[in-house]
Design an enzyme around this catalytic site. Structure first.
Site, mmCIF file in Angstrom:
data_model
loop_
_atom_site.group_PDB
_atom_site.id
_atom_site.type_symbol
_atom_site.label_atom_id
_atom_site.label_comp_id
_atom_site.label_asym_id
_atom_site.label_seq_id
_atom_site.Cartn_x
_atom_site.Cartn_y
_atom_site.Cartn_z
ATOM 1 C CG ASP A 69 -9.035 -5.368 4.241
ATOM 2 O OD1 ASP A 69 -9.935 -5.685 3.678
ATOM 3 O OD2 ASP A 69 -8.092 -4.734 3.733
ATOM 4 C CG ASP A 97 -2.063 -0.930 1.240
ATOM 5 O OD1 ASP A 97 -2.367 -1.395 0.048
ATOM 6 O OD2 ASP A 97 -2.760 -1.208 1.985
ATOM 7 C CG ASP A 110 -15.112 10.104 7.361
ATOM 8 O OD1 ASP A 110 -15.347 10.735 6.099
ATOM 9 O OD2 ASP A 110 -16.146 10.026 8.071
#
Length: 371
Positions: free
Chosen positions: A326, A44, A156
């Site tokens: 996740d 990532d 967010d």
């Protein structure tokens, strides 16, 4: 903080179910390789960006897509223009990592398969897996570099752009079918695969799913993204009859419902209809778990629907929502492998997600304080 927040309510179980968990026929003793995951290992590249950046690359603020030609410059610009952080990622790998963190001991309860390149990013992923005490067995090839995922954060929300590269090169015959690897699959009792892997190797997923079904083990799948439900529907529907626990968020569930012609946008109805879809292993009624960010989580099992409030959090404490879904799955799985009741699985999922959104990337403190 978690102890002061509302906890998910206890389920009203029938007499038959009171002492049962979704995993009732699996021994509770934890051991290495009890939990198996297979998916796309990605590095990532995470950064807080502005709306102008999203608009430039036609990204939505809360979405997950595969990189196209028009996104090639995105990765380079992200690194040049914004302050980036690198984290070991990929949806399934994140969930297995979080489950292992929640479990703590013994190490290597979680096993992970996926494909990486023979390069520096691949070495980073191997090192991160070792640090997380996950038993990762990567198929390493040198045709494609290790995959990356741009996590573009605004407020967010997060927009994920995955360049699968090596992750897209996973081969059943070159890795999953090898005797030493298949033995690791057989050692597991709980299996989890994110829907993203449906774009890579549906034959690998089916081999694992059929093994789970034939041996009355638990097979879990995540819808993962609206594009999976829309453009990889055939692959998804090949696997769905083997799915014991189906995860998704409200956006994915709505896309799934539209593709399945459910003719409803009501989350409870979608969960109920998804739960009732055809299933091979009749010994285990399917459980459908739909998260809705800060709103309640909806669970459908047998002929009942339950909702569970999430842990409250002050918006100013939210650092990065990338990885929240996740993390929820990882927390859920950490209790599932212990044979615990469904409400405990949900509590653990909410706890893990609440911790992860306070961190950058799918990272966490040294130890959990989940009770």
């Amino acid at each position: 903080m978690a102890s002061e927040e509302p906890q998910a309510k206890k389920q009203k179980l029938s007499e038959e179910e009171k002492t049962e968990s979704p995993n009732k026929e699996i021994p509770a003793k934890l051991r290495p390789n009890l939990l198996f995951g297979m998916g796309n290992p990605l590095l990532d590249i995470s950064a807080v960006v502005d709306k102008e950046f999203l608009d430039k690359y036609t990204l939505k603020s809360n979405d997950q897509i595969l990189a196209e030609d028009k996104h090639k410059a995105l990765f380079e610009e992200l690194v040049k223009k914004f302050k980036v952080e690198y984290h070991a990622g990929g949806a399934t790998q994140n969930s297995i990592k979080v489950a292992q963190w929640m479990i703590q001991e013994p190490h290597n309860v979680g096993t992970f398969f996926g494909c990486i390149g023979k390069d520096n990013f691949g070495e980073i992923l191997k090192q991160k897996a070792r640090e997380a005490h996950v038993d990762a067995h990567y198929y390493e090839q040198d045709e494609e570099p290790t995959g990356t995922c741009a996590a573009c954060i605004t407020g967010d929300s997060r927009s994920l752009v995955a360049n699968l590269a090596a992750a897209n090169c996973y081969k059943k015959d070159k890795h999953l079918d090898l005797e030493e690897n298949w033995k690791l699959v057989e050692k597991a009792n709980v299996y989890y695969i994110a829907g993203f892997f449906l774009t890579v190797s549906v034959e690998s997923i089916l081999k694992v799913a059929k093994h789970a079904s034939e041996n009355n083990k638990l097979f879990c799948l995540n819808l993962s993204a609206p594009f999976i439900c829309m453009f990889f529907k055939d692959n998804l529907m090949q696997v769905l009859p083997y799915v014991d626990v189906l995860f998704g968020n409200e956006t994915e569930a709505t896309a799934f419902a539209k593709e399945q012609n459910f003719e409803t946008t009501d989350i409870k109805e979608i969960a109920k209809k998804s739960q009732a879809l055809p299933k091979v292993n009749k010994k285990r009624p399917r459980i459908v778990v739909i998260t809705q960010g800060k709103d309640e989580t909806t669970i459908a099992q047998k002929d009942k629907i339950e909702t569970f409030p999430v842990l409250k959090i002050d918006p100013k404490d939210i650092v990065d929502t990338n990885g929240a879904g996740d993390a929820f799955v990882g927390g859920f799985l950490s209790e599932l492998v212990k044979e615990n009741l469904l409400d405990q699985c949900v509590n653990a999922g909410h706890y893990a997600a609440n911790v992860i959104i306070r961190q950058a990337g799918c990272t966490f403190p040294e130890k959990p304080d989940f009770k």
